[in-house]
Structure formats: C-alpha cells, structure tokens
Design a protein around this motif. Structure first.
Motif, PDB file in Angstrom:
ATOM      1  N   PRO A  12      -2.217  -9.504  -0.426  1.00  0.00           N
ATOM      2  CA  PRO A  12      -1.571  -8.855   0.710  1.00  0.00           C
ATOM      3  C   PRO A  12      -0.977  -7.510   0.321  1.00  0.00           C
ATOM      4  N   GLY A  13      -1.078  -6.555   1.241  1.00  0.00           N
ATOM      5  CA  GLY A  13      -0.466  -5.262   1.025  1.00  0.00           C
ATOM      6  C   GLY A  13      -1.240  -4.343   0.108  1.00  0.00           C
ATOM      7  N   ARG A  14      -2.424  -4.740  -0.337  1.00  0.00           N
ATOM      8  CA  ARG A  14      -3.174  -3.892  -1.253  1.00  0.00           C
ATOM      9  C   ARG A  14      -4.481  -3.394  -0.647  1.00  0.00           C
ATOM     10  N   ALA A  15      -4.701  -3.617   0.617  1.00  0.00           N
ATOM     11  CA  ALA A  15      -5.964  -3.209   1.233  1.00  0.00           C
ATOM     12  C   ALA A  15      -6.066  -1.688   1.283  1.00  0.00           C
ATOM     13  N   SER A  16      -7.292  -1.215   1.367  1.00  0.00           N
ATOM     14  CA  SER A  16      -7.562   0.216   1.403  1.00  0.00           C
ATOM     15  C   SER A  16      -7.031   0.825   2.696  1.00  0.00           C
ATOM     16  N   HIS A  17      -6.750   2.110   2.644  1.00  0.00           N
ATOM     17  CA  HIS A  17      -6.326   2.841   3.837  1.00  0.00           C
ATOM     18  C   HIS A  17      -7.527   3.233   4.689  1.00  0.00           C
ATOM     19  N   ARG A  18      -8.728   3.013   4.192  1.00  0.00           N
ATOM     20  CA  ARG A  18      -9.944   3.396   4.904  1.00  0.00           C
ATOM     21  C   ARG A  18     -10.256   2.362   5.980  1.00  0.00           C
ATOM     22  N   PRO A  19     -10.798   2.795   7.131  1.00  0.00           N
ATOM     23  CA  PRO A  19     -11.190   1.824   8.160  1.00  0.00           C
ATOM     24  C   PRO A  19     -12.390   1.011   7.674  1.00  0.00           C
ATOM     25  N   TYR A 107     -12.622  -2.365  -5.090  1.00  0.00           N
ATOM     26  CA  TYR A 107     -11.436  -3.098  -5.512  1.00  0.00           C
ATOM     27  C   TYR A 107     -10.496  -2.184  -6.311  1.00  0.00           C
ATOM     28  N   VAL A 108     -11.053  -1.481  -7.282  1.00  0.00           N
ATOM     29  CA  VAL A 108     -10.239  -0.587  -8.109  1.00  0.00           C
ATOM     30  C   VAL A 108      -9.634   0.516  -7.245  1.00  0.00           C
ATOM     31  N   HIS A 109     -10.412   1.073  -6.334  1.00  0.00           N
ATOM     32  CA  HIS A 109      -9.918   2.130  -5.451  1.00  0.00           C
ATOM     33  C   HIS A 109      -8.724   1.642  -4.624  1.00  0.00           C
ATOM     34  N   ALA A 110      -8.788   0.391  -4.149  1.00  0.00           N
ATOM     35  CA  ALA A 110      -7.725  -0.154  -3.303  1.00  0.00           C
ATOM     36  C   ALA A 110      -6.491  -0.563  -4.101  1.00  0.00           C
ATOM     37  N   THR A 111      -6.683  -1.073  -5.306  1.00  0.00           N
ATOM     38  CA  THR A 111      -5.553  -1.605  -6.074  1.00  0.00           C
ATOM     39  C   THR A 111      -4.975  -0.618  -7.073  1.00  0.00           C
ATOM     40  N   ARG A 112      -5.727   0.417  -7.410  1.00  0.00           N
ATOM     41  CA  ARG A 112      -5.276   1.395  -8.405  1.00  0.00           C
ATOM     42  C   ARG A 112      -5.607   2.807  -7.932  1.00  0.00           C
ATOM     43  N   PRO A 113      -4.884   3.268  -6.902  1.00  0.00           N
ATOM     44  CA  PRO A 113      -5.148   4.608  -6.359  1.00  0.00           C
ATOM     45  C   PRO A 113      -5.064   5.671  -7.447  1.00  0.00           C
TER      46      PRO A 113
END
Length: 170
Positions: A12-19, A107-113
């Motif tokens: 939770p709370g780690r999803a990407s900002h992309r649609p 996954y990496v993009h969403a969890t490790r900006p």
C-alpha cells in the motif's frame, strides 16, 4: 506463477503515479517479434493482470494498475533482495537482462523513485512493442542486444576493467 499465500503481495502507498494502461488497447493473439512471438494473456478473474508469453513460455506478469504487484515467484524473490540491499525508497542503479514486459523495472520505478535503470532485451521488436503496449516510464530505457555487451558498459564494470588493466601494467 506462484502467488504467496494465494494472493499477490501488495504494498500500500507505493503504487506508481502513472495512470494504468488501458487493457482494451492490447492485442489479442500472438504477435510476431524478432525471435518468434509474444502473446498477452488476460484473465476474466483479473482484469488488471496481463501475462506476457514469449515463444510459448510465460515470461512475466504485469498488473496494469499496480506496478508493485509481482505474481511470479522469482520476481518476488528479487524484490526481497532489492528491498534488503538498500534503505526503503533509496534509488539504485539497476541493469535488467531480459526485460520481457519490464515488470521488475516497473516495480523498481514505483518503489525506488529516481533509480537509474537500463532494460536489455535480446528481441528488439519485443522491447519496442512492450514500451508501446504498457506505457512504460522513460526510465528504464529499453535497449536491444545481448546482455553481456550492455553489462560490460556499466560504470562498475568499466571501473573494474581500469583497475585490472592498471595491475597488469604495473
């Protein structure tokens, strides 16, 4: 495709900002690639899920709405390793050899900006198709070619090569 405890791990709370990608725009049936075919398999029970099947082999699974969902056991194990080697949210330098659907890159993009990533896929057509189908972020860039070639170009490899060359000369 193993799921831990029958469900996919969700963070939770780690999803990407992309649609999310619109599944309606994805192809039905096999599509020709440089090395064979790719097919996107969807399930009525999982409207956001897509399994990428390359040359008849399930290669990755994407949740179009949640890039932190990893259904394949090997990807879940890689996530555990990545999550233990650095502080949560810390950026990393990641080289993906065999990108398929770029599930782990998402996954990496969403969890490790801010992470610097390069995804290398042997099949140039597959890399191009996946980038268009799944609206992947600009990072990671998707390169085509042999992994060994791109691995040799990474900064750590170049530095090791320079140190090794210095020892050989001295």
């Amino acid at each position: 495709m193993a799921r831990s405890g029958g469900t996919s791990p969700r963070r939770p709370g780690r999803a990407s900002h992309r649609p999310p990608t619109d599944a309606a725009g994805l192809p039905d049936g096999p599509v020709r690639t440089s090395t064979g075919t790719v097919e996107l398999v969807r399930s009525r029970d999982d409207p956001d899920g897509v399994t990428v099947v390359v040359n008849g082999v399930p290669s990755s699974h994407l949740d179009l709405a949640d890039p932190t969902r990893l259904d394949f056991e090997y990807m879940q194990q890689m996530a555990v390793v990545v999550d233990r080697v650095a502080e949560p949210g810390a950026s990393l330098r990641v080289l993906h050899l065999g990108a398929a659907g770029c599930t782990f890159a998402r996954y990496v993009h969403a969890t490790r900006p801010g992470s610097h990533q390069l995804a290398v896929e042997l099949d140039a057509t597959l890399a191009e198709l996946v980038r268009g189908w799944f609206d992947l972020p600009r990072s990671p860039p998707c390169a085509s070619g042999r992994g060994r070639t791109h691995r040799a170009r990474t900064p750590a490899r170049r530095e090791r090569g320079r140190r090794r060359a210095g020892r050989l000369r001295g």
